[in-house]
Design a protein around this motif. Structure first.
Motif, mmCIF file in Angstrom:
data_model
loop_
_atom_site.group_PDB
_atom_site.id
_atom_site.type_symbol
_atom_site.label_atom_id
_atom_site.label_comp_id
_atom_site.label_asym_id
_atom_site.label_seq_id
_atom_site.Cartn_x
_atom_site.Cartn_y
_atom_site.Cartn_z
ATOM 1 N N HIS A 293 -32.033 -23.443 -14.137
ATOM 2 C CA HIS A 293 -31.119 -22.998 -15.595
ATOM 3 C C HIS A 293 -32.369 -22.344 -16.113
ATOM 4 O O HIS A 293 -33.307 -22.783 -16.934
ATOM 5 N N TYR A 294 -32.303 -20.891 -16.255
ATOM 6 C CA TYR A 294 -33.461 -20.159 -16.912
ATOM 7 C C TYR A 294 -32.781 -19.599 -18.255
ATOM 8 O O TYR A 294 -31.414 -19.692 -18.457
ATOM 9 N N ASP A 295 -33.815 -19.351 -19.226
ATOM 10 C CA ASP A 295 -33.164 -18.532 -20.514
ATOM 11 C C ASP A 295 -32.646 -17.215 -19.906
ATOM 12 O O ASP A 295 -32.937 -16.665 -18.997
ATOM 13 N N ARG A 296 -31.419 -16.786 -20.787
ATOM 14 C CA ARG A 296 -30.952 -15.737 -20.415
ATOM 15 C C ARG A 296 -31.590 -14.336 -20.556
ATOM 16 O O ARG A 296 -31.337 -13.376 -19.821
ATOM 17 N N ASN A 297 -32.702 -14.510 -21.175
ATOM 18 C CA ASN A 297 -33.425 -13.209 -21.430
ATOM 19 C C ASN A 297 -34.575 -13.000 -20.131
ATOM 20 O O ASN A 297 -35.286 -11.963 -20.316
ATOM 21 N N VAL A 298 -34.855 -14.058 -19.206
ATOM 22 C CA VAL A 298 -35.565 -13.675 -18.529
ATOM 23 C C VAL A 298 -35.480 -12.466 -17.194
ATOM 24 O O VAL A 298 -34.232 -12.567 -16.940
ATOM 25 N N ASN A 299 -36.274 -11.756 -17.381
ATOM 26 C CA ASN A 299 -35.935 -10.507 -16.546
ATOM 27 C C ASN A 299 -36.946 -10.638 -15.083
ATOM 28 O O ASN A 299 -38.287 -10.777 -15.323
ATOM 29 N N THR A 300 -36.132 -10.616 -14.163
ATOM 30 C CA THR A 300 -36.995 -10.744 -12.773
ATOM 31 C C THR A 300 -37.914 -9.666 -12.425
ATOM 32 O O THR A 300 -38.638 -9.571 -11.406
ATOM 33 N N SER A 301 -37.850 -8.357 -13.009
ATOM 34 C CA SER A 301 -38.437 -7.259 -12.644
ATOM 35 C C SER A 301 -39.975 -7.328 -13.023
ATOM 36 O O SER A 301 -40.410 -8.191 -13.746
ATOM 37 N N ALA A 302 -40.790 -6.336 -12.408
ATOM 38 C CA ALA A 302 -42.104 -6.327 -12.618
ATOM 39 C C ALA A 302 -42.308 -5.111 -13.792
ATOM 40 O O ALA A 302 -41.444 -4.209 -13.594
ATOM 41 N N ASN A 303 -43.531 -4.964 -14.434
ATOM 42 C CA ASN A 303 -43.648 -3.913 -15.226
ATOM 43 C C ASN A 303 -43.766 -2.469 -14.794
ATOM 44 O O ASN A 303 -43.588 -1.317 -15.393
ATOM 45 N N TRP A 304 -43.996 -2.596 -13.366
ATOM 46 C CA TRP A 304 -43.930 -1.250 -12.647
ATOM 47 C C TRP A 304 -42.805 -0.812 -11.858
ATOM 48 O O TRP A 304 -42.635 0.410 -11.387
ATOM 49 N N THR A 305 -41.474 -1.301 -12.267
ATOM 50 C CA THR A 305 -40.208 -1.109 -11.710
ATOM 51 C C THR A 305 -39.484 -0.063 -12.508
ATOM 52 O O THR A 305 -39.612 0.073 -13.834
ATOM 53 N N GLY A 306 -38.398 0.637 -11.956
ATOM 54 C CA GLY A 306 -37.582 1.810 -12.787
ATOM 55 C C GLY A 306 -36.653 2.042 -12.017
ATOM 56 O O GLY A 306 -36.720 1.904 -10.600
ATOM 57 N N TYR A 307 -35.685 2.822 -12.496
ATOM 58 C CA TYR A 307 -34.369 3.344 -11.771
ATOM 59 C C TYR A 307 -33.906 4.474 -12.505
ATOM 60 O O TYR A 307 -33.758 4.432 -13.737
ATOM 61 N N THR A 308 -33.964 5.761 -11.607
ATOM 62 C CA THR A 308 -33.293 6.882 -12.312
ATOM 63 C C THR A 308 -32.044 7.366 -11.421
ATOM 64 O O THR A 308 -32.317 7.362 -10.261
ATOM 65 N N VAL A 309 -30.974 7.600 -11.919
ATOM 66 C CA VAL A 309 -29.900 8.150 -11.263
ATOM 67 C C VAL A 309 -29.455 9.437 -12.048
ATOM 68 O O VAL A 309 -29.553 9.569 -13.304
ATOM 69 N N GLU A 310 -29.217 10.469 -11.064
ATOM 70 C CA GLU A 310 -28.574 11.843 -11.807
ATOM 71 C C GLU A 310 -27.471 12.150 -11.076
ATOM 72 O O GLU A 310 -27.209 12.087 -9.708
ATOM 73 N N SER A 311 -26.524 12.777 -11.675
ATOM 74 C CA SER A 311 -25.325 13.083 -11.242
ATOM 75 C C SER A 311 -24.794 14.567 -11.558
ATOM 76 O O SER A 311 -24.872 14.608 -12.883
ATOM 77 N N ARG A 312 -24.367 15.312 -10.793
ATOM 78 C CA ARG A 312 -23.996 16.793 -11.079
ATOM 79 C C ARG A 312 -22.489 16.756 -10.130
ATOM 80 O O ARG A 312 -22.240 16.846 -9.023
ATOM 81 N N LYS A 313 -21.737 17.354 -11.184
ATOM 82 C CA LYS A 313 -20.184 17.911 -10.622
ATOM 83 C C LYS A 313 -19.701 19.144 -10.976
ATOM 84 O O LYS A 313 -19.866 19.155 -12.254
ATOM 85 N N VAL A 314 -19.064 19.891 -10.317
ATOM 86 C CA VAL A 314 -18.328 20.981 -10.597
ATOM 87 C C VAL A 314 -17.285 20.930 -9.930
ATOM 88 O O VAL A 314 -16.912 20.356 -8.975
ATOM 89 N N PHE A 315 -16.197 21.127 -10.916
ATOM 90 C CA PHE A 315 -14.731 21.054 -10.390
ATOM 91 C C PHE A 315 -13.735 21.988 -10.774
ATOM 92 O O PHE A 315 -14.120 22.829 -11.792
ATOM 93 N N ALA A 316 -12.726 22.453 -10.345
ATOM 94 C CA ALA A 316 -11.758 23.257 -10.354
ATOM 95 C C ALA A 316 -10.363 22.962 -10.173
ATOM 96 O O ALA A 316 -10.104 22.024 -9.293
ATOM 97 N N ASN A 317 -9.458 23.326 -10.915
ATOM 98 C CA ASN A 317 -7.979 23.042 -11.014
ATOM 99 C C ASN A 317 -7.204 24.274 -11.233
ATOM 100 O O ASN A 317 -7.447 24.994 -11.927
ATOM 101 N N LEU A 318 -6.176 24.336 -10.285
ATOM 102 C CA LEU A 318 -5.147 25.171 -10.535
ATOM 103 C C LEU A 318 -3.642 24.839 -10.497
ATOM 104 O O LEU A 318 -3.365 23.935 -9.528
ATOM 105 N N THR A 319 -3.013 25.156 -11.438
ATOM 106 C CA THR A 319 -1.743 24.527 -11.520
ATOM 107 C C THR A 319 -0.711 25.594 -11.938
ATOM 108 O O THR A 319 -0.927 26.601 -12.846
ATOM 109 N N HIS A 320 0.584 25.764 -11.093
ATOM 110 C CA HIS A 320 1.437 26.725 -11.298
ATOM 111 C C HIS A 320 2.921 25.881 -11.508
ATOM 112 O O HIS A 320 3.249 25.160 -10.385
#
Length: 722
Positions: A293-320
């Motif tokens: 039973h740990y405090d909810r604020n305990v973070n298992t990470s180390a100070n050298w950790t990180g996460y970067t996510v990048e997303s690009r989408k191009v989309f097209a639609n044609l309706t008749h």
């Protein structure tokens, strides 16, 4: 456009949620007065009614229910005419409940539960089975839990609504997901006047958020229009040292090429940068086998950790759209998502008194996912044997390339030191090994599909269809070739003007991206999906209800193996189950109870078992979800509301420090939310939201590691519409 084929007794414009523009009741009434002989001559002929979508009123734009959807069948139908369970989370509900990510929407949707593995990754379950099929404007893609490509964290500011069809959806997505399919409907550039909204909010843990949404005509007559949505978010967390920044930009241009043809082209970009993210959770057991039973604020990470996510989408639609009610749609998209991370996983079972004995595993990972998808179909009315029916036919193609690489940095217990409530992440970065290939796979799916909605009698309609799929996977995990025809059938019987009974069947075919601990693909999921129930709508379709009974039978369904990973990496290993069966019931009421009260309430209960016992025992089998908004009549500028999500007790079996199997329980719990909004002026509004009002402590994931759910949080926002 929809041609209603119910005949004179079944013709209910309010029911079908369309506005008649020819062959209307008014026209026939005038004909009966002015030409009674001709009217009598036509009395016994089945009436052809062609409907065009009507503009929603201001009240309807604030509804929690929608009047039409293509979910489930790709034919534009009222929700009551779809013989499956469909839930739609509208723009208004997203705003009221302050649902800022797809993850938050799904967590609050009927019949869906989530498992939050760590601060960056989640998976979702419906009727006991994992949801892996996601679609953007009806174009399917797949999402796995092994790596975070940003799907669940996509910002809802760019979406008009999110649709969820529960049960197998092979007709809509090809490789039919047995749990559910999630379709995210993007915002369009439909406004011929300059309009928009800007908002700013501030909340717990220094969470700042700024969003702008502007639409405008780009020429004098408004036949060319544009829309831009942009946002920035910066936040800390209840976790120590955690911080995340997100920015996103969405733009779409829409053009009326003719009176009947509309084309659009858009771009979607999102980037998130996280400091000190977690990988996995806190140890679940001490070395003596007792629960931690740990405090909810305990973070298992180390100070050298990180996460970067990048997303690009191009989309097209044609309706008749043709004058006879037929329409043609083409959707295409190209998407690229990348991630880079440096992570620390805390392993083992520390001593309850000293905190010693835990070890760690460092991992550097990078990956790229490229998706190219196209989908085209036509739908419309046709006449047969004196009655009016609907037909839909189309084809789709998708190619998805996933490549991930890693390098490892094992850390022993001496390097980790003491892991307890005073853990601060100040550990030396490990010696990293060389980069190695985790996976490099290309998944292709080609499909052709068709469905027809036959009006068998005034109160009875039959939907039948099938989808032929060619599925292939090539790469580091081995080659796979599968060919399958997925049939679909459904009946809807109108008991009266407000109530319908329905039943449906579809087969299940779902090739999997889950792997065994040796790295081999699991065989495709196969099986059958049965559903029957009652649907009703009131208040001109603004309030809908659904009661469903379902049974799902599966072979080779994936089940996670506690503590096992693919080839020693961070990717969860799975096993194929035998004879997995889920059966249960769902109830949902959604929409406008009165002009002042919007409500969504759902209750779900199922039992899922396989040959070894309870299947996916960590997923709640009973859920209750409620949320509402109420505009106070005596203070019309004030809107108040809130809700509660409750789930029953769940458990998981893990291997304890002594090598024996130990069962860990998460008790049942409710989470209560509140919100209030006040319209200061016609354009300026202020809103406050409270989540987890009573600060309930619970686990959002529990296995050999445990992840705490979000504590109580508060946010205040102001928005200006113009």
């Amino acid at each position: 456009m929809l041609l209603n084929g119910r005949g004179n007794h079944g013709k209910t414009p309010a029911r079908a949620m369309y506005k008649p523009f020819s062959f209307s009741l008014l026209a026939l009434a005038m004909q009966a007065v002015m030409h009674p002989a001709q009217a009598a001559e036509n009395k016994n002929e089945q009436e052809m009614v062609v409907y065009g979508e009507a503009n929603a009123s201001a009240d309807q734009q604030q509804d929690y229910a929608v009047k039409t959807t293509r979910a489930g069948t790709k034919m534009l139908l009222a929700p009551r005419d779809v013989p499956q369970s469909v839930s739609v989370v509208t723009r208004q509900r997203i705003q009221d409940q302050n649902l800022q990510t797809v993850d938050e929407v799904l967590t609050n949707t009927t019949g869906i539960s989530s498992q939050q593995f760590d601060s960056e990754r989640s998976s979702y379950f419906s009727r006991g089975f994992e949801i892996t099929n996601f679609a953007y404007d009806e174009i399917p893609t797949s999402m796995g839990d092994a790596w975070n490509f940003g799907d669940a964290e996509e910002d809802t500011a760019i979406y008009e609504r999110i649709e969820v069809v529960r049960g197998a959806t092979g007709l809509m997505t090809g490789a039919g997901d047995p749990g559910a399919t999630v379709n995210m409907v993007r915002k369009r550039a439909g406004s011929k006047t300059f309009t928009g909204n800007v908002s700013a909010s501030y909340g717990s843990w220094n969470k700042q958020r700024y969003v702008g949404d502007v639409s405008a005509p780009l020429n004098t007559d408004g036949s060319l229009r544009g829309r831009v949505v942009a946002g920035y978010q910066d936040q800390d967390s209840w976790l120590d040292r955690y911080g995340k920044r997100k920015k996103f930009l969405y733009g779409v241009v829409e053009a009326d090429l003719t009176d009947h043809t509309t084309a659009s082209l858009g771009w979607d970009y999102q980037q998130t940068n996280t400091a000190n993210p977690t990988w996995g959770g806190l140890p679940s057991l001490y070395s003596n086998g007792t629960r931690t039973h740990y405090d909810r604020n305990v973070n298992t990470s180390a100070n050298w950790t990180g996460y970067t996510v990048e997303s690009r989408k191009v989309f097209a639609n044609l309706t008749h759209n043709w004058d006879n009610g037929w329409s043609f749609r083409f959707n295409g998209t190209h998407g690229e998502q990348t991630f880079n991370d440096t992570l620390l996983y805390i392993m083992g079972n520390p001593d309850a008194s000293t905190g010693e004995g835990a070890s760690g595993w460092g991992s550097k990972d990078r990956g790229k996912r490229t998706v190219d998808s196209f989908d085209t179909y036509a739908s419309g009315p046709f006449a047969l044997l004196g009655r009016q029916h609907q037909l839909m036919a189309g084809a789709s193609y998708s190619r998805q390339h996933n490549a991930t690489f890693s390098k490892d940095g094992p850390m022993d217990s001496d390097q980790i030191g003491i892991f307890n409530n005073n853990w601060n992440g100040r550990v030396t970065e490990p010696e990293w090994g060389d980069w190695y290939l985790n996976s490099d796979d290309i998944v292709r799916q080609k499909s052709a599909y068709t469905a027809a909605r036959f009006s068998l009698a005034d109160p009875l309609s039959l939907i039948v269809g099938a989808r032929y799929t060619q599925y292939s996977s090539d790469g580091s995990s081995g080659d796979m070739r599968k060919y399958n025809t997925t049939p679909y059938g459904g009946l809807v019987y109108d008991i009266n003007d407000s109530l319908s009974a329905y039943a449906s069947y579809t087969s299940i075919f779902a090739p999997q991206t889950k792997r065994t601990k040796d790295g081999a693909w699991l065989s495709p999921v196969t099986g059958k999906n049965y559903e029957t129930g009652l649907k009703a709508d009131w208040m001109d379709g603004r309030l809908t209800t659904n009661v469903a009974l379902f049974r799902i039978e599966q072979e080779n369904a994936a089940e996670a193996i506690s503590g096992e990973f693919v080839n020693g990496s961070s990717e969860q290993a799975y096993r194929a189950t035998k004879g997995a069966v889920s059966k249960g019931a769902e109830f949902e009421v959604n929409g406008a109870v009165t002009d002042n009260l919007q409500l969504t309430f759902s209750a779900t209960r199922y039992v899922a078992r396989d040959s070894d016992g309870r299947f996916n025992s960590f997923a709640p089998q009973t859920q209750l979800k409620l949320f509402s908004r109420y505009r106070v009549p005596v203070l019309p500028d004030l809107t108040v509301g809130g809700g509660v999500n409750w789930q029953n007790r769940v458990y998981t079996d893990v291997t304890g420090p002594d090598g024996e199997t130990q069962r860990l329980y998460q008790g049942s719990y409710p989470l209560v939310d509140l919100f209030a909004q006040y319209q200061l002026t016609k354009q300026l509004a202020v809103q406050a939201n409270v989540r987890n009002l009573f600060d309930r402590e619970y686990y959002s994931y529990l296995d050999d590691s445990a992840v705490y759910g979000e504590p109580r949080s508060v946010s205040v926002s102001m928005s200006y519409a113009f």
